[in-house]
Write an enzyme that holds these catalytic residues in place. Structure first.
Site, mmCIF file in Angstrom:
data_model
loop_
_atom_site.group_PDB
_atom_site.id
_atom_site.type_symbol
_atom_site.label_atom_id
_atom_site.label_comp_id
_atom_site.label_asym_id
_atom_site.label_seq_id
_atom_site.Cartn_x
_atom_site.Cartn_y
_atom_site.Cartn_z
ATOM 1 N N ARG A 2 35.052 32.004 46.737
ATOM 2 C CA ARG A 2 35.805 33.167 46.220
ATOM 3 C C ARG A 2 37.265 33.084 46.663
ATOM 4 O O ARG A 2 38.177 33.446 45.918
ATOM 5 C CB ARG A 2 35.160 34.469 46.692
ATOM 6 N N HIS A 5 38.646 47.771 51.881
ATOM 7 C CA HIS A 5 37.527 46.851 52.145
ATOM 8 C C HIS A 5 37.970 45.526 52.740
ATOM 9 O O HIS A 5 37.234 44.550 52.689
ATOM 10 C CB HIS A 5 36.718 46.628 50.852
ATOM 11 N N CYS A 60 34.102 37.113 71.898
ATOM 12 C CA CYS A 60 33.643 35.830 72.436
ATOM 13 C C CYS A 60 32.963 36.019 73.803
ATOM 14 O O CYS A 60 33.490 36.674 74.691
ATOM 15 C CB CYS A 60 34.832 34.883 72.599
ATOM 16 N N ALA A 117 43.242 47.164 32.628
ATOM 17 C CA ALA A 117 44.406 47.305 33.529
ATOM 18 C C ALA A 117 45.643 46.634 32.942
ATOM 19 O O ALA A 117 46.724 47.235 32.874
ATOM 20 C CB ALA A 117 44.052 46.690 34.878
HETATM 21 N N1 APR Z 1 40.403 46.572 33.418
HETATM 22 C C1 APR Z 1 39.953 47.733 33.979
HETATM 23 N N2 APR Z 1 38.679 47.928 34.370
HETATM 24 C C2 APR Z 1 37.823 46.902 34.157
HETATM 25 C C3 APR Z 1 38.202 45.678 33.573
HETATM 26 C C4 APR Z 1 39.561 45.536 33.198
HETATM 27 N N3 APR Z 1 40.010 44.408 32.623
HETATM 28 N N4 APR Z 1 37.102 44.863 33.511
HETATM 29 C C5 APR Z 1 36.081 45.559 34.047
HETATM 30 N N5 APR Z 1 36.512 46.785 34.427
HETATM 31 C C6 APR Z 1 35.750 47.843 35.098
HETATM 32 C C7 APR Z 1 34.273 47.867 34.817
HETATM 33 O O1 APR Z 1 33.983 48.659 33.677
HETATM 34 C C8 APR Z 1 33.731 48.506 36.098
HETATM 35 O O2 APR Z 1 33.707 49.923 35.951
HETATM 36 O O3 APR Z 1 35.861 47.583 36.481
HETATM 37 C C9 APR Z 1 34.757 48.137 37.158
HETATM 38 C C10 APR Z 1 34.258 47.119 38.158
HETATM 39 O O4 APR Z 1 33.239 47.742 38.904
HETATM 40 P P1 APR Z 1 32.574 46.952 40.126
HETATM 41 O O5 APR Z 1 32.268 45.562 39.669
HETATM 42 O O6 APR Z 1 31.491 47.832 40.659
HETATM 43 O O7 APR Z 1 33.742 46.828 41.197
HETATM 44 P P2 APR Z 1 34.230 47.956 42.202
HETATM 45 O O8 APR Z 1 34.097 49.318 41.583
HETATM 46 O O9 APR Z 1 35.556 47.572 42.688
HETATM 47 O O10 APR Z 1 33.170 47.814 43.400
HETATM 48 C C11 APR Z 1 33.423 48.605 44.531
HETATM 49 O O11 APR Z 1 31.639 47.487 45.683
HETATM 50 O O12 APR Z 1 30.566 45.531 46.055
HETATM 51 C C12 APR Z 1 31.419 46.434 46.619
HETATM 52 O O13 APR Z 1 33.069 45.974 48.199
HETATM 53 C C13 APR Z 1 32.748 45.779 46.867
HETATM 54 O O14 APR Z 1 34.950 46.738 46.627
HETATM 55 C C14 APR Z 1 33.711 46.542 45.976
HETATM 56 C C15 APR Z 1 32.998 47.859 45.758
#
Ligand code: APR
Length: 248
Positions: free
Chosen positions: A74, A124, A136, A239
């Site tokens: 990653r 995070h 340590c 975004a």
């Molecule tokens: N622009 C805007 N939003 C988008 C786009 C885009 N191009 N592509 C996807 N999304 C949206 C999706 O619809 C979804 O609602 O982004 C969101 C991503 O959601 P997650 O994958 O759940 O990510 P996130 O909300 O940041 O997760 C929160 O969960 O796993 C933990 O620590 C990790 O910080 C993370 C936290």
């Protein structure tokens, strides 16, 4: 399309008039930079890996090399990624109107910082940072970068492991980060939530906190999220498409 423009135009006018803006971003913010989100069906990381196994201290202790290798992969993706038009719109805005924007991110990449938002509140942590798994046992206060290289690197004296500087499931958020984020949300005239499913607390609670504080709350997301109920307006878009029109 007129209906899409109305919420965007109204929101851009509110942003232009605001003196305190809080923006919360999630993995969707970096999707157009090629960094996988967690929960999007098919491409989401969690649909391919078990979060409990990879993003937790127990998982790391159970198989340090697997977890270290996953984060190394990653990290490579983050280093190869570029800030997208959404990141750049926020960075440019912060330059044009210093002190107005408080950017809070759940993301562990450095794209906001590379776009110019150096003071982003990282809820995070930072995937590019290393830290010791525990103090340590040898008592040496070495920097993790002095560890013996490996997958993962180890303390040469006591074998303590190096881990990524991210917040794992069940772990506390960085000292003071949530308090600063809540303060900004409570004080905001406009709260913008971009690219988060709203699945993970306490970050997900910031939208409701802002609303209670009197902010106009807007969500930018191509899909529904778990916190849509806290918003005054939902802007269906991505975004990179929407933020330049809001902050441009
Ligand atoms: N622009 C805007 N939003 C988008 C786009 C885009 N191009 N592509 C996807 N999304 C949206 C999706 O619809 C979804 O609602 O982004 C969101 C991503 O959601 P997650 O994958 O759940 O990510 P996130 O909300 O940041 O997760 C929160 O969960 O796993 C933990 O620590 C990790 O910080 C993370 C936290």
């Amino acid at each position: 399309m007129a209906e899409l423009d109305d919420p965007v135009r109204d929101l851009s006018e509110r942003i232009a008039a605001a003196t305190r803006i809080c923006v919360l971003t999630g993995a969707g913010m970096s999707a157009e930079s090629g960094i996988a989100t967690f929960r999007d069906a098919l491409t989401g990381l969690w649909s391919r890996f078990d979060p409990a196994q990879l993003a937790s201290e127990e998982g790391f202790r159970a198989d340090p090399q697997l977890v270290w290798d996953w984060y190394a992969e990653r990290r490579e993706g983050v280093r190869a990624a570029q800030p997208n038009a959404g990141h750049l719109a926020l960075g440019d805005f912060a330059k044009r109107r210093p002190g107005v924007l408080t950017l809070v991110s759940q993301n562990v990449d450095d794209l906001h910082q590379r776009a110019g938002n150096a003071d982003t509140i990282r809820l995070h942590g930072d995937i590019l940072a290393d830290r010791w798994l525990e103090p340590c046992r040898c008592g040496r206060r070495r920097d993790p970068h002095e560890a013996t290289p490996g997958r993962p690197p180890r303390c040469p004296d006591c074998g303590n492991l190096v881990r990524p500087g991210v917040v794992w499931f069940g772990e506390a958020l960085p000292e003071g980060a949530l308090e600063a984020a809540e303060r900004a949300a409570r004080a905001a005239d406009v709260m913008l939530v971009v690219g988060t499913s709203g699945a993970v607390w306490p970050a997900a609670g910031l939208a409701a906190t802002a609303r209670r504080g009197g902010a106009f709350v807007a969500i930018v997301n191509p899909h529904a999220s778990e916190i849509d109920g806290a918003a005054h307006v939902l802007v269906p878009g991505t975004a990179a498409q929407v933020l330049p029109r809001l902050f441009g």
